[in-house]
Design a protein around this motif. Structure first.
Motif, PDB file in Angstrom:
ATOM      1  N   ILE A 161       0.842  -1.199   0.000  1.00 17.31           N
ATOM      2  CA  ILE A 161       0.000   0.000   0.000  1.00 17.31           C
ATOM      3  C   ILE A 161       0.876   1.247   0.000  1.00 17.31           C
ATOM      4  N   TYR A 162       1.899   1.256   0.847  1.00 17.31           N
ATOM      5  CA  TYR A 162       2.820   2.392   0.923  1.00 17.31           C
ATOM      6  C   TYR A 162       3.517   2.630  -0.412  1.00 17.31           C
ATOM      7  N   ALA A 163       3.953   1.547  -1.069  1.00 18.59           N
ATOM      8  CA  ALA A 163       4.724   1.672  -2.303  1.00 18.59           C
ATOM      9  C   ALA A 163       3.899   2.229  -3.459  1.00 18.59           C
ATOM     10  N   HIS A 164       2.585   2.168  -3.361  1.00 21.44           N
ATOM     11  CA  HIS A 164       1.755   2.733  -4.429  1.00 21.44           C
ATOM     12  C   HIS A 164       1.914   4.248  -4.525  1.00 21.44           C
ATOM     13  N   GLN A 165       2.441   4.883  -3.495  1.00 21.93           N
ATOM     14  CA  GLN A 165       2.698   6.328  -3.567  1.00 21.93           C
ATOM     15  C   GLN A 165       3.740   6.659  -4.630  1.00 21.93           C
ATOM     16  N   ASP A 166       4.714   5.756  -4.810  1.00 25.14           N
ATOM     17  CA  ASP A 166       5.885   6.053  -5.637  1.00 25.14           C
ATOM     18  C   ASP A 166       5.918   5.286  -6.949  1.00 25.14           C
ATOM     19  N   LYS A 167       4.828   4.617  -7.320  1.00 25.35           N
ATOM     20  CA  LYS A 167       4.916   3.684  -8.435  1.00 25.35           C
ATOM     21  C   LYS A 167       5.278   4.362  -9.758  1.00 25.35           C
ATOM     22  N   GLU A 168       4.819   5.605  -9.962  1.00 22.65           N
ATOM     23  CA  GLU A 168       5.161   6.288 -11.214  1.00 22.65           C
ATOM     24  C   GLU A 168       6.652   6.602 -11.279  1.00 22.65           C
ATOM     25  N   ASP A 169       7.185   7.191 -10.186  1.00 25.03           N
ATOM     26  CA  ASP A 169       8.618   7.492 -10.150  1.00 25.03           C
ATOM     27  C   ASP A 169       9.438   6.216 -10.204  1.00 25.03           C
ATOM     28  N   ASP A 170       8.977   5.178  -9.505  1.00 27.82           N
ATOM     29  CA  ASP A 170       9.698   3.906  -9.499  1.00 27.82           C
ATOM     30  C   ASP A 170       9.790   3.322 -10.905  1.00 27.82           C
ATOM     31  N   ALA A 171       8.715   3.439 -11.661  1.00 25.40           N
ATOM     32  CA  ALA A 171       8.712   2.912 -13.025  1.00 25.40           C
ATOM     33  C   ALA A 171       9.714   3.661 -13.905  1.00 25.40           C
ATOM     34  N   LEU A 172       9.832   4.969 -13.695  1.00 26.44           N
ATOM     35  CA  LEU A 172      10.743   5.781 -14.499  1.00 26.44           C
ATOM     36  C   LEU A 172      12.202   5.446 -14.242  1.00 26.44           C
ATOM     37  N   ILE A 173      12.529   5.154 -12.979  1.00 25.72           N
ATOM     38  CA  ILE A 173      13.936   4.925 -12.638  1.00 25.72           C
ATOM     39  C   ILE A 173      14.273   3.445 -12.472  1.00 25.72           C
ATOM     40  N   GLY A 174      13.304   2.576 -12.708  1.00 25.80           N
ATOM     41  CA  GLY A 174      13.562   1.149 -12.696  1.00 25.80           C
ATOM     42  C   GLY A 174      13.578   0.491 -11.336  1.00 25.80           C
ATOM     43  N   VAL A 175      12.969   1.123 -10.323  1.00 24.93           N
ATOM     44  CA  VAL A 175      12.873   0.531  -8.998  1.00 24.93           C
ATOM     45  C   VAL A 175      11.687  -0.422  -8.973  1.00 24.93           C
ATOM     46  N   ARG A 176      11.892  -1.614  -8.453  1.00 22.83           N
ATOM     47  CA  ARG A 176      10.865  -2.649  -8.477  1.00 22.83           C
ATOM     48  C   ARG A 176      10.146  -2.721  -7.128  1.00 22.83           C
ATOM     49  N   SER A 177       8.894  -3.163  -7.157  1.00 20.52           N
ATOM     50  CA  SER A 177       8.104  -3.257  -5.927  1.00 20.52           C
ATOM     51  C   SER A 177       6.893  -4.140  -6.172  1.00 20.52           C
ATOM     52  N   THR A 178       6.297  -4.608  -5.069  1.00 18.93           N
ATOM     53  CA  THR A 178       5.067  -5.379  -5.199  1.00 18.93           C
ATOM     54  C   THR A 178       3.911  -4.499  -5.648  1.00 18.93           C
ATOM     55  N   ALA A 179       3.979  -3.196  -5.387  1.00 18.34           N
ATOM     56  CA  ALA A 179       2.937  -2.293  -5.877  1.00 18.34           C
ATOM     57  C   ALA A 179       2.896  -2.313  -7.397  1.00 18.34           C
ATOM     58  N   ARG A 180       4.055  -2.263  -8.022  1.00 19.47           N
ATOM     59  CA  ARG A 180       4.128  -2.329  -9.483  1.00 19.47           C
ATOM     60  C   ARG A 180       3.778  -3.730  -9.973  1.00 19.47           C
ATOM     61  N   LEU A 181       4.195  -4.746  -9.241  1.00 13.28           N
ATOM     62  CA  LEU A 181       3.931  -6.127  -9.641  1.00 13.28           C
ATOM     63  C   LEU A 181       2.446  -6.460  -9.553  1.00 13.28           C
ATOM     64  N   PHE A 182       1.809  -6.098  -8.438  1.00 12.52           N
ATOM     65  CA  PHE A 182       0.398  -6.435  -8.238  1.00 12.52           C
ATOM     66  C   PHE A 182      -0.516  -5.552  -9.081  1.00 12.52           C
ATOM     67  N   GLY A 183      -0.174  -4.264  -9.180  1.00 16.80           N
ATOM     68  CA  GLY A 183      -0.969  -3.334  -9.973  1.00 16.80           C
ATOM     69  C   GLY A 183      -2.430  -3.322  -9.574  1.00 16.80           C
ATOM     70  N   LYS A 184      -3.309  -3.515 -10.543  1.00 17.90           N
ATOM     71  CA  LYS A 184      -4.753  -3.480 -10.302  1.00 17.90           C
ATOM     72  C   LYS A 184      -5.238  -4.687  -9.500  1.00 17.90           C
ATOM     73  N   ARG A 185      -4.384  -5.674  -9.327  1.00 20.32           N
ATOM     74  CA  ARG A 185      -4.755  -6.863  -8.546  1.00 20.32           C
ATOM     75  C   ARG A 185      -4.345  -6.735  -7.074  1.00 20.32           C
ATOM     76  N   THR A 186      -3.977  -5.522  -6.667  1.00 19.20           N
ATOM     77  CA  THR A 186      -3.504  -5.320  -5.301  1.00 19.20           C
ATOM     78  C   THR A 186      -4.540  -5.753  -4.270  1.00 19.20           C
ATOM     79  N   ARG A 187      -5.802  -5.445  -4.507  1.00 16.83           N
ATOM     80  CA  ARG A 187      -6.842  -5.798  -3.530  1.00 16.83           C
ATOM     81  C   ARG A 187      -6.903  -7.318  -3.324  1.00 16.83           C
ATOM     82  N   GLN A 188      -6.830  -8.075  -4.405  1.00 13.65           N
ATOM     83  CA  GLN A 188      -6.867  -9.535  -4.278  1.00 13.65           C
ATOM     84  C   GLN A 188      -5.647 -10.060  -3.517  1.00 13.65           C
TER      85      GLN A 188
END
Length: 317
Positions: free
Chosen positions: A213-240
């Motif tokens: 949940i916390y990592a969803h704050q930075d997902k756009e910046d993370d995508a630009l600089i190549g930082v990986r996270s479960t927020a980016r991995l789960f994406g729209k499936r985060t709730r599940q």
């Protein structure tokens, strides 16, 4: 009115009215920010698995009529102090490792190191001072707990690099942040058990959930600089994913409580905590950074409810 220089000495993702800026002299502010004293949620989330484990061990010992209440309370105090010190040391280490990444992320570039308000040498010395405080706390426990605590440093050292080689850096955070799930039991009992392992694994899945949940704050910046996270991995499936992670957390804690012979109120606390976790999942909007931060912080209340249930259950063991 806040002076413009005061604002320049603060970080954008911390509350401007925090006690740090009211009590501490300005030269100390960068060090308080390195240790995240202005953001107590971090040490609170590190602390709760320690207190859960210690309180569960107290239930186990009380059932056998061998609980020393004074030692239990003393351990709780030690874990609070240790959590503050080691969370601060860990954050300082993380900032040293991530200085270049933090400079590229809008939310973090105002931190002391990327903004130049603290040198790397000063940050390293401050990290050592905090680590020594944590060591002093650790040495108050039994020999088994001391060795167990030292063993956690290997995981702590790896975590800041995890976002560079895996989509699951939150898992590595969980391994490190949840170590108290083992420490609380080991410090009071002098050994480990399946109940302690259950608390540890439960805290790991809980950590992955709330830090996603916390990592969803930075997902756009993370995508630009190549930082990986479960927020980016789960994406729209985060709730599940959260349903699975939080559900496993509750199941494992329930089993740990059964194995340790916890009192009835421990289970009541767990039911209430389950309701709080379900509410997070229900209201979550992964595209609202403000809400993501608020829900992340809300998890300290979840931790407090579980701990309160364990402490109150001591009266019925």
């Amino acid at each position: 009115m806040t002076h413009i220089d005061d604002l320049n000495d603060r970080v954008v993702d911390a509350p401007s009215d925090n006690w740090v800026y009211k009590v501490l002299p300005r030269p100390v502010w960068p060090y308080a920010q390195l240790a995240r004293w202005d953001r107590p949620i971090g040490w609170q989330l590190l602390m709760w698995p320690c207190l859960w484990s210690s309180a569960l061990a107290a239930n186990y010992l009380a059932a056998g009529g061998v609980l020393d209440l004074r030692i239990f309370v003393f351990h709780l105090v030690l874990f609070v102090i240790g959590s503050i010190a080691m969370r601060g040391a860990g954050c300082t280490y993380n900032d040293l490792v991530d200085q270049n990444i933090d400079m590229a992320v809008a939310r973090t570039r105002s931190r002391p190191l990327p903004s130049g308000r603290v040198s790397r040498t000063q940050a390293k010395l401050f990290m050592v001072a905090q680590s020594l405080t944590g060591l002093a706390v650790l040495l108050c426990f039994n020999g088994f707990a001391i060795v167990l605590g030292i063993a956690s440093l290997a995981i702590v050292a790896i975590y800041p690099f995890a976002k560079r080689f895996t989509d699951w850096p939150q898992f590595f955070l969980g391994l490190a942040f949840s170590w108290g799930g083992l420490m609380g039991w080991a410090a009071l009992v002098g050994s480990l058990s399946w109940a302690a392992v259950g608390v540890y694994v439960a805290a790991i899945t809980w950590t992955i959930g709330y830090d996603t949940i916390y990592a969803h704050q930075d997902k756009e910046d993370d995508a630009l600089i190549g930082v990986r996270s479960t927020a980016r991995l789960f994406g729209k499936r985060t709730r599940q994913w959260l349903i699975a992670l939080y559900g496993l957390t509750l199941l494992l804690l329930w089993l740990a409580f059964m194995l340790a012979g916890a009192g009835i109120l421990a289970y009541l606390g767990l039911v209430i905590a389950g309701g709080l976790l379900a509410w997070q999942i229900l209201v979550l909007d992964i595209d609202d950074p403000v809400q993501c931060l608020a829900l992340f912080k809300f998890n300290s209340r979840v931790g407090a409810v579980i701990f309160a249930g364990l402490v109150l259950s001591l009266a019925f063991v």
